[in-house]
Design a protein around this motif. Structure first.
Motif, short mmCIF file in Angstrom:
data_model
loop_
_atom_site.label_atom_id
_atom_site.label_comp_id
_atom_site.label_asym_id
_atom_site.label_seq_id
_atom_site.Cartn_x
_atom_site.Cartn_y
_atom_site.Cartn_z
N ALA A 60 0.70 -1.24 -0.03
CA ALA A 60 0.01 0.00 -0.05
C ALA A 60 0.98 1.22 -0.04
N LEU A 61 1.73 1.13 -0.92
CA LEU A 61 2.95 2.28 -0.92
C LEU A 61 2.61 2.94 -2.12
N ASP A 62 1.79 2.51 -2.93
CA ASP A 62 1.40 3.12 -3.96
C ASP A 62 0.28 4.31 -4.53
N HIS A 66 2.14 13.82 -5.37
CA HIS A 66 2.40 14.98 -6.33
C HIS A 66 3.96 14.89 -6.91
N ALA A 67 4.46 13.95 -6.76
CA ALA A 67 6.08 13.89 -7.29
C ALA A 67 5.93 13.04 -8.55
N THR A 68 6.76 13.18 -9.52
CA THR A 68 6.97 12.43 -10.77
C THR A 68 8.02 11.53 -10.60
N VAL A 69 7.17 10.35 -11.16
CA VAL A 69 8.27 9.42 -11.74
C VAL A 69 8.53 9.55 -13.26
N PHE A 70 9.67 9.57 -13.57
CA PHE A 70 9.76 9.85 -15.29
C PHE A 70 9.43 8.71 -16.09
N GLY A 71 8.66 8.79 -17.19
CA GLY A 71 8.19 7.77 -17.81
C GLY A 71 6.96 7.11 -17.34
N ALA A 81 8.81 8.40 -4.92
CA ALA A 81 9.12 8.87 -6.32
C ALA A 81 10.72 8.76 -6.17
N ALA A 82 11.31 9.20 -5.01
CA ALA A 82 12.72 9.14 -5.07
C ALA A 82 13.22 7.67 -5.33
N LEU A 83 12.79 6.78 -4.71
CA LEU A 83 13.01 5.13 -4.94
C LEU A 83 12.70 4.84 -6.01
N LEU A 84 11.88 5.12 -6.93
CA LEU A 84 11.37 4.75 -8.09
C LEU A 84 12.47 5.26 -9.01
N ASN A 85 12.60 6.52 -9.15
CA ASN A 85 13.48 7.21 -10.22
C ASN A 85 14.84 7.00 -9.60
N GLY A 86 15.54 6.42 -8.44
CA GLY A 86 16.62 6.10 -8.39
C GLY A 86 16.91 4.78 -9.07
N VAL A 109 21.20 11.28 -6.11
CA VAL A 109 20.96 12.95 -5.86
C VAL A 109 19.77 13.55 -6.52
N VAL A 110 19.94 13.23 -7.97
CA VAL A 110 18.73 13.80 -8.56
C VAL A 110 17.24 13.47 -8.36
N PRO A 111 17.08 11.94 -8.14
CA PRO A 111 16.00 11.58 -7.38
C PRO A 111 15.23 12.45 -6.36
N ALA A 112 16.61 12.61 -5.22
CA ALA A 112 15.99 12.98 -4.01
C ALA A 112 15.65 14.60 -4.49
#
Length: 456
Positions: A60-62, A66-71, A81-86, A109-112
């Motif tokens: 239930a972490l989905d 308001h944060a972007t996951v690219f693609g 979002a930081a986890l997934l983008n990283g 760094v960039v995802p954070a």
């Protein structure tokens, strides 16, 4: 050791956009764009992505945020979002590398920075400043750990030092005080983790642990923002990073030239989606194939000499000669070299050739050995020597640097083309819009106006 934690925290606190040299800001934008291309393509193509998404759903972490996951087509909570983008940005193993520290700075760094930047309503200038702060912290800590010693202890520096870099970026965007950033680094010391055990079976741990570093940095900074008491002296302390994670610490490298010498400018980019230790050899193989008109049937033996770190990661014949997974292929000098020798190039789609009989037969002619010439008097460990024996001759070249290092950094057109090649199959026409936005990020009063272009 002399107050490295406090010194780094003070640097992050005091860093201003106006103080960063223009060439450093430009390089940070290009590196960010390069990273996003890999993340976007991995959202669709990486074989580990479905497992990550199912895990988030099961726990239930989905939830929508308001944060972007690219693609991706939905928005997520900042930490996720930081986890997934990283994890996504590191999945193709096509993201940037800082040679001296042997880590991938953008991946944590960039995802954070983007997750907290969207959360805090930050401007593009603020996010760029945070990215540079994160790069400087993680690269310097990677230098201080000594990558050869860090690897020998079984650690993955992108996930260990990278956690501190992610925390620095997030803390900068939250506007934390020096004391709060020290606390965030204290929490990072408890979270910094990343094992090289993934090399044994081509596991997906490497991707996850880098995404976890990005997420943990966001968590550490958020805890500090809410008055959580973190450990002091997280870098240099009795049980700090430079004691527990290496046998050959160089604490002076964590702070030497801080604010004057930018490690950001020493970050290189990858021409091939594989471990950086394979790249100089791939450059040499492709050039020798072209220059001597070599064909696979002419090849009798190929010897590749690498630094000991390259042997550890890519050169064990017993486990690396015939990989069966993409991760195994990414860390196989035998597979990547055989493909490059067979066709004169190596790219993401070439992992379809795993198990190809012609590639396996060519890989059987490869020997990968430690070359002491790559250990002495070299500024970094990414060089290679390649010797190719045919019926008629022996051809040999030594490449001290792989292509894409700062002294051969690709021009703007080449970098944009790499991004578009990766992103267009997922974002179509929006890929060009996103590229333009990232390369002019300082013009956005809210970074979300730029990042939303990366949503599918």
């Amino acid at each position: 050791m002399a107050h490295e934690t406090e010194t780094l925290a003070g640097y992050v606190t005091d860093l201003r956009f106006e103080d960063i040299p223009p060439e450093v800001l430009e390089r940070a934008k290009v590196l960010t764009l390069d990273f996003l291309g890999s993340a976007i393509r991995a959202r669709r193509d990486a074989e580990s992505t479905p497992s990550l998404l199912r895990m988030l759903e099961a726990l239930a972490l989905d939830a929508k945020g308001h944060a972007t996951v690219f693609g991706d087509g939905k928005t997520w909570t900042p930490a996720v979002a930081a986890l997934l983008n990283g994890a996504l940005g590191h999945s193709l193993d096509f993201d940037d590398t800082h040679a001296d520290s042997s880590l991938h700075p953008s991946a944590p760094v960039v995802p954070a920075a983007f997750a907290v930047g969207e959360m805090a309503g930050s401007s593009g200038r603020d996010v760029l400043t945070a990215i540079v702060a994160g790069y400087e912290v993680c690269c310097r800590l990677g230098n201080a750990l000594d990558p050869t010693s860090h690897y020998a202890r079984g650690f993955h520096p992108t996930a260990t030092a990278g956690t501190y870099g992610a925390a620095a970026a997030a803390a900068k965007l939250f506007g934390l005080s020096k004391a709060q950033i020290i606390a965030a680094f204290g929490v990072s010391g408890s979270q910094a983790a990343g094992s090289l055990q993934f090399l044994v079976n081509g596991a997906w741990n490497k991707r996850y642990q880098v995404g976890a570093a990005a997420m943990n940095g966001v968590i550490a900074a958020t805890l500090a923002r809410n008055d959580f008491v973190g450990a002091t002296e997280a870098v240099e302390g009795k049980h700090g990073l430079l004691v527990g994670y290496t046998d050959n610490a160089h604490p002076d490298k964590a702070v030497a030239g801080l604010g004057k010498t930018y490690e950001t400018m020493k970050i290189g980019v990858k021409p091939y989606p594989s471990c950086r230790y394979t790249h100089a050899a791939l450059d040499a193989i492709i050039a020798m194939r072209r220059d001597h008109n070599l064909t696979p049937d002419q090849i009798r033996r190929v010897e590749v000499g690498l630094h000991r770190n390259g042997i550890t990661l890519t050169g064990d014949a017993a486990t690396k000669r015939h990989p069966t997974s993409i991760v195994g292929g990414q860390f196989s000098m035998f597979f990547t070299g055989a493909v490059a020798l067979d066709q004169g190039r190596f790219g993401w789609d070439d992992y379809e050739r795993l198990g190809d009989a012609a590639v396996d037969a060519l890989a059987d002619r490869f020997d990968v050995v430690q070359d002491d010439r790559l250990e002495i008097g070299r500024s970094h460990p990414f060089g290679a020597r390649v010797s190719i024996t045919t019926d008629d001759a022996v051809h040999e070249r030594l490449y001290a640097d792989p292509s894409g290092e700062p002294n051969s950094f690709p021009d703007a057109q080449a970098m944009a083309q790499k991004f578009l090649t990766l992103a267009r199959p997922v974002l179509n026409g929006r890929a060009d819009q996103l590229a333009d936005a990232i390369l002019s990020l300082e013009r956005f009063d809210r970074v979300e106006k730029a990042t939303q272009l990366g949503r599918q």
